[in-house]
Design a protein around this motif. Structure first.
Motif, short mmCIF file in Angstrom:
data_model
loop_
_atom_site.label_atom_id
_atom_site.label_comp_id
_atom_site.label_asym_id
_atom_site.label_seq_id
_atom_site.Cartn_x
_atom_site.Cartn_y
_atom_site.Cartn_z
N SER A 236 1.86 -3.95 0.56
CA SER A 236 3.03 -3.59 -0.21
C SER A 236 4.18 -4.50 0.18
CB SER A 236 3.39 -2.13 0.05
OG SER A 236 4.56 -1.79 -0.68
N PRO B 40 2.55 1.56 -3.37
CA PRO B 40 2.74 0.87 -4.64
C PRO B 40 2.67 1.85 -5.80
CG PRO B 40 1.16 -0.30 -3.28
CD PRO B 40 1.44 1.02 -2.61
N PRO C 32 0.32 0.84 -11.71
CA PRO C 32 0.61 -0.35 -12.50
C PRO C 32 1.11 0.01 -13.89
CG PRO C 32 -1.48 -0.60 -11.36
CD PRO C 32 -1.02 0.83 -11.15
N SER D 51 -1.11 -5.30 -13.08
CA SER D 51 -1.79 -5.26 -11.78
C SER D 51 -0.87 -4.79 -10.66
CB SER D 51 -2.33 -6.63 -11.42
OG SER D 51 -1.25 -7.50 -11.12
N GLY D 52 0.42 -4.98 -10.84
CA GLY D 52 1.38 -4.66 -9.79
C GLY D 52 1.60 -5.80 -8.80
N PHE D 53 0.84 -6.89 -8.92
CA PHE D 53 0.95 -7.97 -7.95
C PHE D 53 2.02 -8.99 -8.33
CE2 PHE D 53 -3.25 -6.38 -6.85
CZ PHE D 53 -3.17 -6.38 -5.47
N GLN E 161 -1.08 -11.43 -2.68
CA GLN E 161 -1.30 -10.34 -1.73
C GLN E 161 -0.20 -9.28 -1.78
OE1 GLN E 161 -1.49 -12.32 2.03
NE2 GLN E 161 -3.14 -13.68 1.38
N ARG F 58 1.85 -6.55 -3.42
CA ARG F 58 1.85 -5.59 -4.52
C ARG F 58 3.22 -4.95 -4.58
NH1 ARG F 58 -2.66 -1.38 -6.45
NH2 ARG F 58 -1.66 -0.99 -8.44
#
Length: 80
Positions: free
Chosen positions: A2, A9, A12, A29-31, A62, A64
């Motif tokens: 995170s 997180p 998404p 994806s949240g990334f 890596q 998020r």
């Protein structure tokens, strides 16, 4: 990983972040890497900061993002 230790997180697409001071929906994806791509910055010379910490380009995939994270993106502009 995170963007902020101890934070979970967000789901998404269900939350927003602050991007350069404006509200922005999280990427599916949240990334961070996907946010950079969605914004059209992939392959460009940029600096990214998440919640006050600079994120190396090698870590974008890596990190998020979580709801209410503060993301700042600065684009390098050449010229003289």
């Amino acid at each position: 990983m995170s963007a902020v230790s101890g934070r979970t997180p967000a789901s998404p697409g269900a939350a927003t972040i602050r991007l350069n001071g404006a509200s922005q929906r999280l990427p599916a994806s949240g990334f961070l890497a996907d946010l950079v791509e969605e914004l059209g910055f992939a392959g460009k010379r940029i600096a990214v900061e998440v919640n006050g910490q600079i994120v190396p380009k090698s870590h974008y995939g890596q990190v998020r993002l979580a709801a209410d994270d503060r993301v700042e993106v600065v684009v390098a502009v050449g010229g003289g």
